[in-house]
Motif scaffolding. Structure first.
Motif, PDB file in Angstrom:
ATOM      1  N   THR A 500       0.846  -1.199   0.000  1.00  0.00           N
ATOM      2  CA  THR A 500       0.000   0.000   0.000  1.00  0.00           C
ATOM      3  C   THR A 500       0.881   1.249   0.000  1.00  0.00           C
ATOM      4  O   THR A 500       2.108   1.158   0.033  1.00  0.00           O
ATOM      5  N   GLU A 501       0.218   2.412   0.001  1.00  0.00           N
ATOM      6  CA  GLU A 501       0.966   3.666  -0.064  1.00  0.00           C
ATOM      7  C   GLU A 501       1.717   3.981   1.225  1.00  0.00           C
ATOM      8  O   GLU A 501       2.708   4.706   1.209  1.00  0.00           O
ATOM      9  N   ASP A 526       9.270   3.527  -3.877  1.00  0.00           N
ATOM     10  CA  ASP A 526       8.668   4.843  -3.632  1.00  0.00           C
ATOM     11  C   ASP A 526       8.028   4.911  -2.252  1.00  0.00           C
ATOM     12  O   ASP A 526       8.056   5.958  -1.593  1.00  0.00           O
ATOM     13  N   VAL A 527       7.436   3.802  -1.810  1.00  0.00           N
ATOM     14  CA  VAL A 527       6.819   3.774  -0.480  1.00  0.00           C
ATOM     15  C   VAL A 527       7.862   4.060   0.594  1.00  0.00           C
ATOM     16  O   VAL A 527       7.670   4.914   1.475  1.00  0.00           O
ATOM     17  N   PHE A 528       9.015   3.388   0.522  1.00  0.00           N
ATOM     18  CA  PHE A 528      10.018   3.547   1.579  1.00  0.00           C
ATOM     19  C   PHE A 528      10.775   4.868   1.457  1.00  0.00           C
ATOM     20  O   PHE A 528      11.195   5.433   2.470  1.00  0.00           O
ATOM     21  N   PRO A 535      19.592   4.820   1.771  1.00  0.00           N
ATOM     22  CA  PRO A 535      19.548   4.290   0.406  1.00  0.00           C
ATOM     23  C   PRO A 535      18.434   3.260   0.237  1.00  0.00           C
ATOM     24  O   PRO A 535      18.250   2.375   1.081  1.00  0.00           O
ATOM     25  N   VAL A 536      17.689   3.382  -0.846  1.00  0.00           N
ATOM     26  CA  VAL A 536      16.657   2.416  -1.219  1.00  0.00           C
ATOM     27  C   VAL A 536      16.965   1.963  -2.645  1.00  0.00           C
ATOM     28  O   VAL A 536      16.962   2.773  -3.573  1.00  0.00           O
ATOM     29  N   SER A 537      17.260   0.685  -2.822  1.00  0.00           N
ATOM     30  CA  SER A 537      17.680   0.158  -4.118  1.00  0.00           C
ATOM     31  C   SER A 537      16.648  -0.827  -4.642  1.00  0.00           C
ATOM     32  O   SER A 537      16.170  -1.692  -3.889  1.00  0.00           O
ATOM     33  N   VAL A 538      16.327  -0.705  -5.929  1.00  0.00           N
ATOM     34  CA  VAL A 538      15.395  -1.620  -6.592  1.00  0.00           C
ATOM     35  C   VAL A 538      16.213  -2.716  -7.276  1.00  0.00           C
ATOM     36  O   VAL A 538      16.963  -2.429  -8.213  1.00  0.00           O
ATOM     37  N   LEU A 539      16.061  -3.954  -6.812  1.00  0.00           N
ATOM     38  CA  LEU A 539      16.845  -5.063  -7.354  1.00  0.00           C
ATOM     39  C   LEU A 539      16.022  -6.036  -8.171  1.00  0.00           C
ATOM     40  O   LEU A 539      16.582  -6.880  -8.872  1.00  0.00           O
ATOM     41  N   GLY A 540      14.702  -5.978  -8.078  1.00  0.00           N
ATOM     42  CA  GLY A 540      13.887  -6.974  -8.752  1.00  0.00           C
ATOM     43  C   GLY A 540      13.993  -8.330  -8.073  1.00  0.00           C
ATOM     44  O   GLY A 540      14.475  -8.453  -6.940  1.00  0.00           O
ATOM     45  N   TYR A 676      -1.791  -1.797 -11.542  1.00  0.00           N
ATOM     46  CA  TYR A 676      -1.403  -1.129 -10.303  1.00  0.00           C
ATOM     47  C   TYR A 676      -0.485  -2.048  -9.515  1.00  0.00           C
ATOM     48  O   TYR A 676      -0.679  -3.276  -9.486  1.00  0.00           O
ATOM     49  N   GLY A 677       0.503  -1.447  -8.859  1.00  0.00           N
ATOM     50  CA  GLY A 677       1.368  -2.206  -7.972  1.00  0.00           C
ATOM     51  C   GLY A 677       2.719  -2.484  -8.591  1.00  0.00           C
ATOM     52  O   GLY A 677       3.099  -1.958  -9.646  1.00  0.00           O
ATOM     53  N   GLY A 678       3.480  -3.355  -7.915  1.00  0.00           N
ATOM     54  CA  GLY A 678       4.831  -3.655  -8.343  1.00  0.00           C
ATOM     55  C   GLY A 678       4.932  -4.278  -9.713  1.00  0.00           C
ATOM     56  O   GLY A 678       5.955  -4.137 -10.395  1.00  0.00           O
ATOM     57  N   ASN A 679       3.892  -4.979 -10.150  1.00  0.00           N
ATOM     58  CA  ASN A 679       3.939  -5.629 -11.463  1.00  0.00           C
ATOM     59  C   ASN A 679       4.063  -4.628 -12.604  1.00  0.00           C
ATOM     60  O   ASN A 679       4.434  -4.990 -13.727  1.00  0.00           O
ATOM     61  N   MET A 680       3.789  -3.345 -12.345  1.00  0.00           N
ATOM     62  CA  MET A 680       3.871  -2.348 -13.409  1.00  0.00           C
ATOM     63  C   MET A 680       5.310  -2.077 -13.845  1.00  0.00           C
ATOM     64  O   MET A 680       5.536  -1.388 -14.837  1.00  0.00           O
ATOM     65  N   ASP A 681       6.292  -2.641 -13.140  1.00  0.00           N
ATOM     66  CA  ASP A 681       7.675  -2.570 -13.618  1.00  0.00           C
ATOM     67  C   ASP A 681       7.871  -3.429 -14.860  1.00  0.00           C
ATOM     68  O   ASP A 681       8.804  -3.193 -15.635  1.00  0.00           O
TER      69      ASP A 681
END
Length: 768
Positions: A500-501, A526-528, A535-540, A676-681
């Motif tokens: 959630t947001e 984006d939430v965190f 640092p917030v890293s997107v790793l998949g 909507y959500g993480g799947n939109m990557d």
């Protein structure tokens, strides 16, 4: 017959032990004696007595003596000592704790039947007075003890002792706060049910001193453990003991045996400073088997355990301070992380003299700030900072990494995104040959997945980087026990998911405990980022379909020629968020009333835990071409089920990642998903059929965790139905979306995930 005793006793204390007094009064030739020396002396022999050491047991003597008190050390060593003697002597063995007074050794050395026999701590007089005690004991309701253990020569004993050894080792290395004495009782309580070779003896030779009645019918063996607390009692104190525990007679009787209370056990560094309890727990958590520090008692050099604990991070906070802070609730309450600068807490520690070799307990009057000091601390914090709140664990530079490698803590076998993420990270590190230690806490949740392949031989969390594959609330919930002592490494990473947001307020403490956050998608990132400057890293996550999948519809009784739509979820993920009912409604809207050559598969793991939802799904799907699979399926079978589908449907309210969507895309299965959500990557208009939505307040989830946490999506069921009809009626569309989806998900191949993990670890100083 061999009489064996192993207890929390050093060689220099052996002459005054109660058992020693008993043996000296025994007739000559009563037995061959073997003793385990817990003090680390040479393993020499003397007439009638053979000494053994902890090193003989294959344990690191210095490390276990540092990490454990005497009672727990005995519990860890006992099964190893019994196994060593049974194999070395090839004779029956009787273990008697050195704290026992033995009035008559003959019952102990009576011919033993095969197997392992435990003597319970109940006295025959008590059983006569309370027959229910005997009935409870014979029914297995009472606890056994391990102060007296008789081991026969049956071949099954080896297996029992191996199980006992493994159980105690696991308890020692996995949870630094778990009592090994309690762990021993847990195992012994279950042994008779596990093997007919293990039993509790019901001729009562053994008794605690506090159970001794006022008669001459004393037991053959009396355990004097605990007597130290009452040995000096007299007058009114002894009368009070008698009234409350009926043990006054026992006190008098044991005192008549010329008992000499043992001095309190102490544990000190080479410098003479006392070892704080938290320091011992940190060693047990990080390096229980002495792989890194062979002598943790040494505090005189630069490459010692104590020197490591004194190292500071970028805010000037020592590793010892981190462990102390997160292990003590009173410190966290007195110095709230979000309103106390790090230097205020560090200054207080220095003012009390609290160090790895000077615990707060040595200065009880200053061990925690008095309540009247708290407002002063808060005002001082505001003056120092000159602005709002500053986290204790704010952004910082990582300390130098002296031991390269990664500790992974989490649900290694869990059927969840967290479990998948840990297994994925373990695989990435294994492929890259990064030294790794895995601490599996899957026992706290329902877990049936296979654990990750071995990624190293380390025990504990010995490395300077730790990745926590636990959601923040779980991580802080466990911080009161084993995890508190795993926050000491140089760099802590939380690999987290949320849907959630707004994350729950209870997660803030976890943000203070870690140094950076890893997430699987930009949505979660984006939430965190809204709640931390770290640092917030997107790793998949890696998506790696098996080389071979079997699309065998017959296995699940699916029609061979039908257009099959599937949806896979877990009831524990939150049925409001995953909403299999919405999938059923969209399927019905798409193909009713004829349902010509179509079929829906709803795979909902753990559905048996939610009988009301199962009933709703069963009633709603009755008479329709719908298969509901509520049973557990291994990962390979889930891939096969996906492969048997023509389309995949996910009308979720939100996703942290959307792993099953990505897996369907990897198999070239076209997907209809909420936009909507993480799947939109990885789901866009070119790679999937997107379902529009309305924003609605989030709700539900385990413990109603999503309620009040912002909004999420309510997908348009009618549009989803239109997409399903389009996929059934247009094979070319299915083929185009399938190919596009597979190409899109190629960015999530394991080697690319591995590269992202290594890149981020290199950024904090871990050498490649």
């Amino acid at each position: 017959m061999t009489l064996v005793f192993a207890t929390a006793i050093e060689r220099d204390r052996f002459p005054t032990a109660p058992l020693t007094r008993s043996l000296r009064a025994s007739p000559p030739g009563s037995g061959e004696l073997h003793a385990l020396d817990l003090g680390g002396g040479p393993a020499d022999s003397e007439p009638g007595l053979r000494w053994w050491t902890i090193d003989d047991l294959g344990l690191p003597a210095r490390s276990v003596r540092f990490a454990l008190d005497r009672e727990q050390l005995v519990a860890l060593c006992k099964p190893r000592f019994l196994r060593l003697l049974c194999r070395a002597l090839r004779r029956s063995v009787v273990f008697v704790d050195a704290g026992c007074l033995v009035r008559d050794p003959r019952p102990l050395v009576d011919p033993l039947p095969d197997g392992l026999e435990l003597l319970p701590s109940l006295h025959s007089d008590l059983l006569r007075l309370k027959p229910s005690l005997r009935a409870g004991l014979e029914a297995g309701a009472s606890d056994p003890t391990s102060a007296v253990v008789r081991v026969g020569r049956d071949e099954t004993v080896d297996g029992l002792l191996d199980r006992w050894v493994d159980w105690m080792l696991e308890a020692y290395v996995e949870d630094p706060t778990r009592s090994l004495v309690a762990a021993e009782i847990d195992l012994l309580r279950s042994l008779p049910a596990q093997s007919p070779a293990a039993r509790w003896r019901h001729t009562f030779l053994y008794v605690h001193w506090s159970d001794i009645p006022g008669s001459l019918d004393l037991p053959a063996v009396v355990d004097t453990g605990g007597f130290d607390r009452y040995a000096t009692a007299s007058g009114p104190a002894l009368d009070l003991i008698e009234r409350r525990t009926h043990s006054g007679r026992g006190v008098r009787w044991v005192r008549e045996q010329a008992w000499e209370p043992a001095p309190p056990a102490t544990s000190t560094f080479l410098s003479g400073a006392a070892v704080p309890e938290v320091t011992a727990a940190v060693l047990r958590a990080l390096d229980p088997m002495g792989a890194r520090w062979t002598d943790p008692f040494d505090d005189t050099g630069d490459d010692t355990f104590v020197a490591w604990l004194r190292q500071t991070d970028g805010r000037g906070v020592t590793r010892f301070a981190h462990a102390l802070y997160w292990s003590r609730r009173d410190l966290r309450e007195s110095f709230p992380a979000r309103s106390t600068p790090a230097r205020v807490f560090s200054d207080w520690l220095r003012s009390t003299g609290t160090t790895p070799t000077a615990p707060p307990s040595t200065r009880p009057q200053r061990s925690s700030p008095p309540r009247q000091v708290l407002p002063v601390l808060a005002r001082r914090a505001r003056r120092l900072i000159g602005r709002g709140e500053v986290p204790l664990a704010g952004p910082r530079e990582p300390a130098p990494i002296s031991v390269p490698g990664v500790n992974l803590v989490g649900f290694a076998r869990a059927e969840s995104g967290l479990g998948e993420a840990l297994r994925a990270t373990a695989g990435a590190l294994s492929r890259s040959q990064v030294p790794t230690a895995v601490v599996d806490v899957s026992g706290r949740v329902y877990s049936r997945q296979a654990a990750p392949a071995p990624v190293g031989t380390a025990i504990g969390t010995p490395f300077d980087v730790t990745i926590f594959h636990l959601n923040p609330e779980e991580m802080i919930g466990y911080a009161t026990d084993s995890l508190a002592y795993r926050f000491a490494p140089s760099w802590n990473i939380g690999f987290w998911f949320w849907e959630t947001e707004e994350p729950p307020p209870s997660w803030r403490a976890a943000l203070d405990a870690v140094d950076e956050v890893w997430v699987a998608t930009s949505f979660v990132g984006d939430v965190f980022r809204r709640h931390t400057g770290k640092p917030v890293s997107v790793l998949g996550l890696p998506v790696d379909p098996p080389a071979e999948v079997r699309a065998e519809r017959e296995r699940w009784e699916l029609p061979r020629d039908a257009f099959v739509v599937s949806y896979v979820t877990d009831a524990y993920s939150g049925l409001q968020r995953k909403d299999p009912m919405a999938a059923l409604q969209a399927f019905t809207a798409a193909y009713a009333p004829s349902f010509d050559d179509v079929h829906l598969v709803l795979k909902v793991s753990n559905l048996e835990k939610f009988p009301s939802m199962w009933t709703r799904l069963d009633e709603a799907s009755r008479g329709l071409p719908v298969t509901v699979i509520g049973e557990y399926l291994p990962r390979a079978d889930l891939w096969d089920l996906l492969a048997a589908s023509d389309a995949y449907l996910s009308l979720h309210a939100s996703e942290g990642f959307g792993l099953t969507i990505a897996e369907a895309m990897a198999l070239e299965i076209p997907c209809v998903v909420t936009a909507y959500g993480g799947n939109m990557d990885f789901t866009d208009e070119s790679s999937a059929l997107l379902v529009p939505f309305q924003r609605v307040p989030a709700e539900g989830g385990p413990g109603d965790v999503y309620a009040g946490r912002g909004t999420w999506a309510k997908p348009d069921v009618e549009v989803a139905a239109q997409h399903l009809r389009s996929l059934r009626d247009a094979p070319d569309l299915r083929q185009r979306l399938g190919r596009a989806g597979r190409q899109r998900i190629a960015a999530y191949r394991p080697e690319r995930f591995t590269a992202r993990v290594l890149e981020r670890l290199a950024a904090i100083g871990l050498p490649r």
